[in-house]
Write a protein that holds these residues in place. Sequence first.
Motif, mmCIF file in Angstrom:
data_model
loop_
_atom_site.group_PDB
_atom_site.id
_atom_site.type_symbol
_atom_site.label_atom_id
_atom_site.label_comp_id
_atom_site.label_asym_id
_atom_site.label_seq_id
_atom_site.Cartn_x
_atom_site.Cartn_y
_atom_site.Cartn_z
ATOM 1 N N ARG A 135 -6.292 -5.302 16.750
ATOM 2 C CA ARG A 135 -6.096 -4.373 17.866
ATOM 3 C C ARG A 135 -4.690 -3.799 17.783
ATOM 4 N NH1 ARG A 135 -5.018 -5.008 23.721
ATOM 5 N NH2 ARG A 135 -6.259 -3.469 24.874
ATOM 6 N N MET A 136 -4.584 -2.478 17.725
ATOM 7 C CA MET A 136 -3.300 -1.796 17.595
ATOM 8 C C MET A 136 -3.190 -0.691 18.633
ATOM 9 S SD MET A 136 -3.087 -1.321 13.454
ATOM 10 C CE MET A 136 -3.566 -2.649 12.346
ATOM 11 N N GLN A 137 -1.964 -0.449 19.076
ATOM 12 C CA GLN A 137 -1.733 0.642 20.019
ATOM 13 C C GLN A 137 -1.318 1.894 19.259
ATOM 14 O OE1 GLN A 137 1.613 0.457 22.807
ATOM 15 N NE2 GLN A 137 0.242 1.089 24.456
ATOM 16 N N SER A 138 -2.015 2.980 19.511
ATOM 17 C CA SER A 138 -1.605 4.268 18.964
ATOM 18 C C SER A 138 -0.497 4.812 19.852
ATOM 19 C CB SER A 138 -2.789 5.238 18.935
ATOM 20 O OG SER A 138 -2.442 6.436 18.276
ATOM 21 N N VAL A 139 0.680 5.028 19.266
ATOM 22 C CA VAL A 139 1.842 5.442 20.057
ATOM 23 C C VAL A 139 1.776 6.939 20.357
ATOM 24 C CG1 VAL A 139 3.364 3.609 19.286
ATOM 25 C CG2 VAL A 139 3.174 5.693 17.925
ATOM 26 N N THR A 140 2.657 7.383 21.242
ATOM 27 C CA THR A 140 2.676 8.785 21.637
ATOM 28 C C THR A 140 3.797 9.522 20.921
ATOM 29 O OG1 THR A 140 4.281 8.712 23.445
ATOM 30 C CG2 THR A 140 2.066 7.921 23.925
ATOM 31 N N GLY A 141 3.694 10.848 20.955
ATOM 32 C CA GLY A 141 4.729 11.697 20.384
ATOM 33 C C GLY A 141 5.670 12.254 21.426
ATOM 34 N N GLY A 142 5.635 11.721 22.631
ATOM 35 C CA GLY A 142 6.514 12.198 23.692
ATOM 36 C C GLY A 142 6.299 11.394 24.951
ATOM 37 N N GLY A 143 6.953 11.831 26.031
ATOM 38 C CA GLY A 143 6.862 11.108 27.287
ATOM 39 C C GLY A 143 6.178 11.884 28.384
ATOM 40 N N HIS A 144 5.336 12.841 27.997
ATOM 41 C CA HIS A 144 4.711 13.744 28.959
ATOM 42 C C HIS A 144 3.940 12.990 30.038
ATOM 43 C CE1 HIS A 144 3.635 17.808 30.061
ATOM 44 N NE2 HIS A 144 2.359 17.494 30.111
ATOM 45 N N TRP A 145 3.260 11.912 29.646
ATOM 46 C CA TRP A 145 2.534 11.058 30.602
ATOM 47 C C TRP A 145 3.091 9.638 30.547
ATOM 48 C CZ3 TRP A 145 -0.524 14.146 27.141
ATOM 49 C CH2 TRP A 145 -0.982 15.339 27.728
ATOM 50 N N GLY A 146 4.402 9.520 30.272
ATOM 51 C CA GLY A 146 5.018 8.229 30.050
ATOM 52 C C GLY A 146 4.947 7.855 28.580
ATOM 53 N N GLY A 147 5.590 6.768 28.216
ATOM 54 C CA GLY A 147 5.559 6.302 26.843
ATOM 55 C C GLY A 147 6.524 7.049 25.941
ATOM 56 N N GLY A 148 6.306 6.939 24.641
ATOM 57 C CA GLY A 148 7.200 7.548 23.666
ATOM 58 C C GLY A 148 8.320 6.601 23.263
ATOM 59 N N MET A 149 9.335 7.169 22.625
ATOM 60 C CA MET A 149 10.455 6.384 22.117
ATOM 61 C C MET A 149 11.461 6.093 23.223
ATOM 62 S SD MET A 149 11.899 4.871 19.528
ATOM 63 C CE MET A 149 11.136 5.534 18.042
ATOM 64 N N PHE A 150 11.755 4.806 23.405
ATOM 65 C CA PHE A 150 12.818 4.362 24.299
ATOM 66 C C PHE A 150 13.945 3.859 23.395
ATOM 67 C CE2 PHE A 150 10.399 3.285 28.478
ATOM 68 C CZ PHE A 150 9.507 4.331 28.276
ATOM 69 N N ILE A 151 15.150 4.439 23.530
ATOM 70 C CA ILE A 151 16.174 4.212 22.508
ATOM 71 C C ILE A 151 17.544 4.490 23.090
ATOM 72 C CG2 ILE A 151 16.052 6.609 21.666
ATOM 73 C CD1 ILE A 151 16.287 5.506 18.799
ATOM 74 N N ASN A 152 18.589 3.917 22.489
ATOM 75 C CA ASN A 152 19.943 4.214 22.955
ATOM 76 C C ASN A 152 20.591 5.290 22.090
ATOM 77 O OD1 ASN A 152 21.368 2.999 20.684
ATOM 78 N ND2 ASN A 152 21.110 0.996 21.622
ATOM 79 N N ALA A 153 21.731 5.787 22.553
ATOM 80 C CA ALA A 153 22.393 6.911 21.878
ATOM 81 C C ALA A 153 22.904 6.527 20.495
ATOM 82 C CB ALA A 153 23.536 7.438 22.747
ATOM 83 N N HIS A 154 23.335 5.275 20.312
ATOM 84 C CA HIS A 154 23.833 4.842 19.003
ATOM 85 C C HIS A 154 22.728 4.906 17.956
ATOM 86 C CE1 HIS A 154 27.999 3.145 19.377
ATOM 87 N NE2 HIS A 154 27.722 3.405 20.645
ATOM 88 N N ASP A 155 21.528 4.447 18.306
ATOM 89 C CA ASP A 155 20.417 4.502 17.351
ATOM 90 C C ASP A 155 19.960 5.938 17.117
ATOM 91 O OD1 ASP A 155 20.502 1.778 17.020
ATOM 92 O OD2 ASP A 155 18.861 1.348 18.400
#
Length: 402
Positions: A271-291
């Motif tokens: 079982r795998m989660q297909s990730v999103t390409g943005g946060g339009h309905w939530g989700g996407g990449m959560f990341i800090n400025a250094h990364d």
Amino acid sequence: MKKAGMTFTVMAAMLALLAGWSGLERVEAQSGTYFPERLNWERRSPEQVGMNAAILDEAVQLAIASESQSPRDLGFDLSTRVSEPFDELIGPTTVRAPLSGMVIKDGYIVAEWGDTKKVDMTFSVTKTFLSTVVGVAWQDGLIRDLHVPVKDYMPNDELFSTEHNAKITWDDLLRQTSDWRGTLWGKPDWADRPTRGVEREDLPNQPFNEPGTVYKYNDVRVNILALAALNVWRKPLPQVLRERVMGPIGASSTWRWHGYENSWVMIDGQRMQSVTGGGHWGGGMFINAHDMARFGYLFLRNGRWEDEQIVSTEWIDIARTPGPANPTYGFMNWFLNTTTTNDAGEERRSLPSAPESSVRFVGSGSNIIYVDWENDLVVVVRWIRGGPALDNFIGKVIESLE
């Protein structure tokens, strides 16, 4: 005969040398270049890298004064700002930090402000991470050709079964010109940024556009690309990104790439989660400025990190090349600074103060990774107003170069 053979050999070697000259230049440009260690990014004063400290500080203050006025609770912001059919949030959100940013010159941090270690949504900058894992699949040979139908890489399902969808290629999806029709994770394609002036009952029945001919920013179609890439890799895309990109460039362990609560699939019995390409309905990449800055710096160095070519130069060249439907957009989410001419004959650029060769990875908020090869600059700025505010800030950073 021996002499002729020797001459041919020498000529062939010279031709091979000339053919590879561009690549040699890229590699030689890396020699002596500074690359930050994991969790340790060296700093230089502006003067040490040929920048005017006073003007650079003016740029920073200009950015701080240009913070987005939208609510910092991004779940609340999305719920109140976005009014579309099927606009319910189905992915996680964050409460963002105030405006923050970093300026990287010649590889060194010369300015940093705000909470640059805060892990926040980055919205559509996620698309550049997505296109990068597709690029790595392509350079590995997992995707034979970007101009072949995506359906050939998918299991037998309904997503590419129609005559229209069956024609869609990887290139069409990467350039947001696919005009894919259907519903994915409960979101119909027509419900994302619906065409203005069209009644809701007519939205699902709009005329088809031939794939590759019309640009339309559409997160449902972006998420189709993410699902297709998952089927190619046969393992979660965050794992691919960590192993092939973020690990080698020394990113932290804090970033997370989310999908939706209903975007789970079974592949090879797992079982795998297909990730999103943005946060339009939530989700996407959560990341800090250094990364984010490390990711931008990878591309400033033409996909190379120390002695490892992580992303091929050929892929970067293609990603930076606009398609026929939009002269200011390469692959998602490579926003180009191409000079265009409007109907009045006036020349325009998205960032008039920046070189035409520069690019931006852009997410709502605004979240910006600015990459400038001419000035050896990477700039990350988060939660700045778009439009003139961003151009004024970038222009002031460039002005500080002495």
